[in-house]
Write a protein that holds these residues in place. Structure first.
Motif, PDB file in Angstrom:
ATOM      1  N   ARG A   1       0.837  -1.202   0.000  1.00  0.00           N
ATOM      2  CA  ARG A   1       0.000   0.000   0.000  1.00  0.00           C
ATOM      3  C   ARG A   1       0.874   1.253   0.000  1.00  0.00           C
ATOM      4  NH1 ARG A   1      -5.002   1.103   2.484  1.00  0.00           N
ATOM      5  NH2 ARG A   1      -5.725   3.124   1.757  1.00  0.00           N
ATOM      6  N   PRO A   2       1.014   1.946  -1.146  1.00  0.00           N
ATOM      7  CA  PRO A   2       1.804   3.186  -1.190  1.00  0.00           C
ATOM      8  C   PRO A   2       0.928   4.428  -1.087  1.00  0.00           C
ATOM      9  CG  PRO A   2       1.453   2.393  -3.401  1.00  0.00           C
ATOM     10  CD  PRO A   2       0.669   1.485  -2.499  1.00  0.00           C
ATOM     11  N   SER A   3       1.502   5.499  -0.580  1.00  0.00           N
ATOM     12  CA  SER A   3       0.817   6.785  -0.478  1.00  0.00           C
ATOM     13  C   SER A   3       1.823   7.896  -0.737  1.00  0.00           C
ATOM     14  CB  SER A   3       0.199   6.942   0.907  1.00  0.00           C
ATOM     15  OG  SER A   3      -0.292   8.247   1.097  1.00  0.00           O
ATOM     16  N   ASN A   4       1.463   8.856  -1.593  1.00  0.00           N
ATOM     17  CA  ASN A   4       2.349   9.980  -1.914  1.00  0.00           C
ATOM     18  C   ASN A   4       1.618  11.305  -1.755  1.00  0.00           C
ATOM     19  OD1 ASN A   4       5.076   9.482  -2.607  1.00  0.00           O
ATOM     20  ND2 ASN A   4       4.432   8.413  -4.459  1.00  0.00           N
ATOM     21  N   ASN A   5       2.270  12.253  -1.123  1.00  0.00           N
ATOM     22  CA  ASN A   5       1.772  13.628  -1.040  1.00  0.00           C
ATOM     23  C   ASN A   5       2.886  14.578  -1.453  1.00  0.00           C
ATOM     24  OD1 ASN A   5      -0.985  13.384   0.107  1.00  0.00           O
ATOM     25  ND2 ASN A   5       0.113  12.459   1.821  1.00  0.00           N
ATOM     26  N   ALA A   6       2.556  15.633  -2.184  1.00  0.00           N
ATOM     27  CA  ALA A   6       3.542  16.633  -2.589  1.00  0.00           C
ATOM     28  C   ALA A   6       2.863  17.988  -2.680  1.00  0.00           C
ATOM     29  CB  ALA A   6       4.165  16.258  -3.931  1.00  0.00           C
ATOM     30  N   ASN A   7       3.507  19.020  -2.116  1.00  0.00           N
ATOM     31  CA  ASN A   7       2.951  20.369  -2.130  1.00  0.00           C
ATOM     32  C   ASN A   7       4.037  21.396  -2.451  1.00  0.00           C
ATOM     33  OD1 ASN A   7       0.096  20.022  -1.151  1.00  0.00           O
ATOM     34  ND2 ASN A   7       1.171  19.077   0.570  1.00  0.00           N
ATOM     35  N   THR A   8       3.651  22.469  -3.108  1.00  0.00           N
ATOM     36  CA  THR A   8       4.550  23.600  -3.348  1.00  0.00           C
ATOM     37  C   THR A   8       3.808  24.897  -3.048  1.00  0.00           C
ATOM     38  OG1 THR A   8       3.939  23.803  -5.691  1.00  0.00           O
ATOM     39  CG2 THR A   8       5.845  22.394  -5.154  1.00  0.00           C
ATOM     40  N   LEU A   9       4.571  25.927  -2.704  1.00  0.00           N
ATOM     41  CA  LEU A   9       4.010  27.254  -2.456  1.00  0.00           C
ATOM     42  C   LEU A   9       5.001  28.285  -2.969  1.00  0.00           C
ATOM     43  CD1 LEU A   9       1.885  29.112  -1.095  1.00  0.00           C
ATOM     44  CD2 LEU A   9       3.271  28.967   0.981  1.00  0.00           C
ATOM     45  N   ALA A  10       4.522  29.244  -3.766  1.00  0.00           N
ATOM     46  CA  ALA A  10       5.382  30.292  -4.316  1.00  0.00           C
ATOM     47  C   ALA A  10       4.670  31.640  -4.180  1.00  0.00           C
ATOM     48  CB  ALA A  10       5.701  30.015  -5.780  1.00  0.00           C
ATOM     49  N   LEU A  11       5.285  32.556  -3.432  1.00  0.00           N
ATOM     50  CA  LEU A  11       4.749  33.909  -3.254  1.00  0.00           C
ATOM     51  C   LEU A  11       5.858  34.903  -3.552  1.00  0.00           C
ATOM     52  CD1 LEU A  11       2.835  33.401   0.115  1.00  0.00           C
ATOM     53  CD2 LEU A  11       1.834  33.493  -2.179  1.00  0.00           C
ATOM     54  N   ALA A  12       5.556  35.915  -4.349  1.00  0.00           N
ATOM     55  CA  ALA A  12       6.577  36.902  -4.720  1.00  0.00           C
ATOM     56  C   ALA A  12       5.953  38.285  -4.816  1.00  0.00           C
ATOM     57  CB  ALA A  12       7.225  36.533  -6.052  1.00  0.00           C
ATOM     58  N   ASN A  13       6.705  39.274  -4.342  1.00  0.00           N
ATOM     59  CA  ASN A  13       6.287  40.675  -4.432  1.00  0.00           C
ATOM     60  C   ASN A  13       7.435  41.461  -5.048  1.00  0.00           C
ATOM     61  OD1 ASN A  13       4.977  43.125  -4.119  1.00  0.00           O
ATOM     62  ND2 ASN A  13       5.542  43.341  -1.951  1.00  0.00           N
ATOM     63  N   GLY A  14       7.640  41.250  -6.344  1.00  0.00           N
ATOM     64  CA  GLY A  14       8.739  41.887  -7.050  1.00  0.00           C
ATOM     65  C   GLY A  14       9.883  40.944  -7.349  1.00  0.00           C
ATOM     66  N   GLY A  15       9.989  39.862  -6.609  1.00  0.00           N
ATOM     67  CA  GLY A  15      11.037  38.882  -6.850  1.00  0.00           C
ATOM     68  C   GLY A  15      10.543  37.750  -7.726  1.00  0.00           C
ATOM     69  N   LYS A  16      11.416  36.783  -7.947  1.00  0.00           N
ATOM     70  CA  LYS A  16      11.079  35.609  -8.743  1.00  0.00           C
ATOM     71  C   LYS A  16      11.253  34.369  -7.872  1.00  0.00           C
ATOM     72  CE  LYS A  16      12.666  37.647 -13.120  1.00  0.00           C
ATOM     73  NZ  LYS A  16      13.612  37.489 -14.268  1.00  0.00           N
ATOM     74  N   ILE A  17      10.372  33.395  -8.047  1.00  0.00           N
ATOM     75  CA  ILE A  17      10.437  32.180  -7.239  1.00  0.00           C
ATOM     76  C   ILE A  17      10.058  30.982  -8.098  1.00  0.00           C
ATOM     77  CG2 ILE A  17       8.070  32.400  -6.406  1.00  0.00           C
ATOM     78  CD1 ILE A  17      11.052  31.206  -4.303  1.00  0.00           C
ATOM     79  N   PHE A  18      10.810  29.889  -7.929  1.00  0.00           N
ATOM     80  CA  PHE A  18      10.548  28.641  -8.646  1.00  0.00           C
ATOM     81  C   PHE A  18      10.508  27.517  -7.618  1.00  0.00           C
ATOM     82  CE2 PHE A  18      12.415  24.695 -10.253  1.00  0.00           C
ATOM     83  CZ  PHE A  18      11.564  24.397 -11.311  1.00  0.00           C
ATOM     84  N   THR A  19       9.457  26.687  -7.652  1.00  0.00           N
ATOM     85  CA  THR A  19       9.324  25.563  -6.731  1.00  0.00           C
ATOM     86  C   THR A  19       8.912  24.319  -7.505  1.00  0.00           C
ATOM     87  OG1 THR A  19       6.981  25.963  -6.260  1.00  0.00           O
ATOM     88  CG2 THR A  19       8.587  27.129  -4.900  1.00  0.00           C
ATOM     89  N   GLU A  20       9.473  23.166  -7.130  1.00  0.00           N
ATOM     90  CA  GLU A  20       9.137  21.937  -7.846  1.00  0.00           C
ATOM     91  C   GLU A  20       9.485  20.710  -6.993  1.00  0.00           C
ATOM     92  OE1 GLU A  20       9.697  20.012 -12.287  1.00  0.00           O
ATOM     93  OE2 GLU A  20      11.360  21.145 -11.420  1.00  0.00           O
ATOM     94  N   ASN A  21       8.636  19.714  -7.070  1.00  0.00           N
ATOM     95  CA  ASN A  21       8.931  18.389  -6.539  1.00  0.00           C
ATOM     96  C   ASN A  21       9.131  17.444  -7.715  1.00  0.00           C
ATOM     97  OD1 ASN A  21       8.631  18.792  -3.628  1.00  0.00           O
ATOM     98  ND2 ASN A  21       6.488  19.214  -4.108  1.00  0.00           N
ATOM     99  N   ARG A  22      10.236  16.677  -7.682  1.00  0.00           N
ATOM    100  CA  ARG A  22      10.609  15.829  -8.815  1.00  0.00           C
ATOM    101  C   ARG A  22      10.721  14.373  -8.386  1.00  0.00           C
ATOM    102  NH1 ARG A  22      15.841  19.508 -10.651  1.00  0.00           N
ATOM    103  NH2 ARG A  22      14.688  21.369 -11.304  1.00  0.00           N
ATOM    104  N   ASN A  23      10.475  13.482  -9.344  1.00  0.00           N
ATOM    105  CA  ASN A  23      10.698  12.041  -9.154  1.00  0.00           C
ATOM    106  C   ASN A  23      10.040  11.522  -7.881  1.00  0.00           C
ATOM    107  OD1 ASN A  23      12.417  12.022 -11.488  1.00  0.00           O
ATOM    108  ND2 ASN A  23      14.088  12.789 -10.209  1.00  0.00           N
ATOM    109  N   VAL A  24       8.820  11.985  -7.638  1.00  0.00           N
ATOM    110  CA  VAL A  24       8.088  11.541  -6.446  1.00  0.00           C
ATOM    111  C   VAL A  24       7.449  10.194  -6.755  1.00  0.00           C
ATOM    112  CG1 VAL A  24       6.276  12.118  -4.805  1.00  0.00           C
ATOM    113  CG2 VAL A  24       7.631  13.944  -5.854  1.00  0.00           C
ATOM    114  N   GLN A  25       7.978   9.134  -6.147  1.00  0.00           N
ATOM    115  CA  GLN A  25       7.430   7.816  -6.461  1.00  0.00           C
ATOM    116  C   GLN A  25       7.676   6.806  -5.347  1.00  0.00           C
ATOM    117  OE1 GLN A  25       9.372   6.374  -9.987  1.00  0.00           O
ATOM    118  NE2 GLN A  25      11.377   6.251  -9.053  1.00  0.00           N
TER     119      GLN A  25
END
Length: 274
Positions: free
Chosen positions: A24-48
């Motif tokens: 029985r497998p279970s996977n959860n993944a979350n990202t949050l990106a907030l910017a006020n003039g800046g730049k932001i990159f968020t990522e979850n990879r190879n979730v398995q």
């Protein structure tokens, strides 16, 4: 100015000597990106979470990455994976497996006065005696006590356990790598490299080991494996307005169910793969 945080985690089980009845497998993944003039990159990879039937192998892996540039931003990425495997073991026959656990964390900032980057990860497993749980009740036990809401009292009473945890924080002196394990765990590989302090930090750890137990009576065993990765960057720490925006986003996220993939595989299905 730029910030970066990476967290990778993996946990693998091989040479498993036991009759697998439930996976029985279970996977959860979350990202949050907030910017006020800046730049932001968020990522979850190879979730398995993965099961290979022949030869039997169980594995879990993921990586979380965040990158920020300029100013006034906040970014997070995180994963949590759980695998529950149930085994029938005959009296007098050994239940055993080999495992390897790995964590890789990296953080980098340009300006320590306003920027912060944090990366953490942990991988662990617990071997539980579920002999006294009726076969018809195993699925509900796995869902309610191990997948949806892990019962800490059950884990405290586990037959054996292993845990590996790593934390990097560019602001402060709370960087560490630590592992703990029970007496039946035997380690045959321990490799660790790390650099703490300064604007760039990293910690890489790989541990290999084995577990073997023999039971006087026929037993039913449940193996819970947990893998987590977490990353966070800010520049500077969130202002009041950004913090309020973050709070509203988190409230909105909390009202929705997380992306989750779960699969139950019966013994007959596993045999059909072989």
């Amino acid at each position: 100015a730029a910030t970066f945080a990476l967290s990778e985690g993996n946990l693998n089980f091989t040479d498993i000597n036991g009759e697998l009845s439930i996976f029985r497998p279970s996977n959860n993944a979350n990202t949050l990106a907030l910017a006020n003039g800046g730049k932001i990159f968020t990522e979850n990879r190879n979730v398995q979470n993965e099961l290979i039937a022949s030869p039997l192998k169980i594995s879990s892996s993921a990586s979380s990455v965040v990158f920020g540039e300029s100013k006034d931003y906040l970014g997070t990425a995180e994963t949590e994976g759980r695998i529950v495997s149930n085994f029938d073991v005959d009296a007098g026959k050994p239940f055993s497996f080999n495992f390897n656990a790995g964590l890789n964390q990296v953080t980098a900032i340009d300006d320590p006065t306003i920027e912060n980057a944090k990366a953490s990860g942990d991988v662990s497993f617990f071997l539980l005696d579920t002999t006294d749980i009726a076969t018809d009740n195993l699925d509900s036990f796995i869902e309610s006590e191990l997948i949806s809401n892990t019962n800490s009292n059950i884990l405290k009473n586990s037959l054996d356990f292993f845990s590996l945890t790593s934390v990097l924080n560019t602001r402060g002196n709370d960087d560490f790598v630590i592992n703990k394990f029970s007496k039946n765990i035997k380690l045959f590989q321990e490799d660790s490299q790390f650099q703490y302090g300064g604007n760039q930090e990293f910690a890489r750890t790989l541990i290999g080991g084995s577990l073997e137990r023999v039971f006087d009576k026929k037993a039913n065993l449940t193996l819970l494996a947990v893998r987590r990765t977490q990353t966070r960057v800010t520049a500077p720490e969130p202002s009041i307005s950004l913090a309020l925006l973050l709070l509203s986003v988190l409230i909105a996220i909390a009202t929705k169910s997380k992306r989750q993939t779960e699969t139950s595989i019966s013994l007959s299905s596993i045999k059909a793969w072989k």
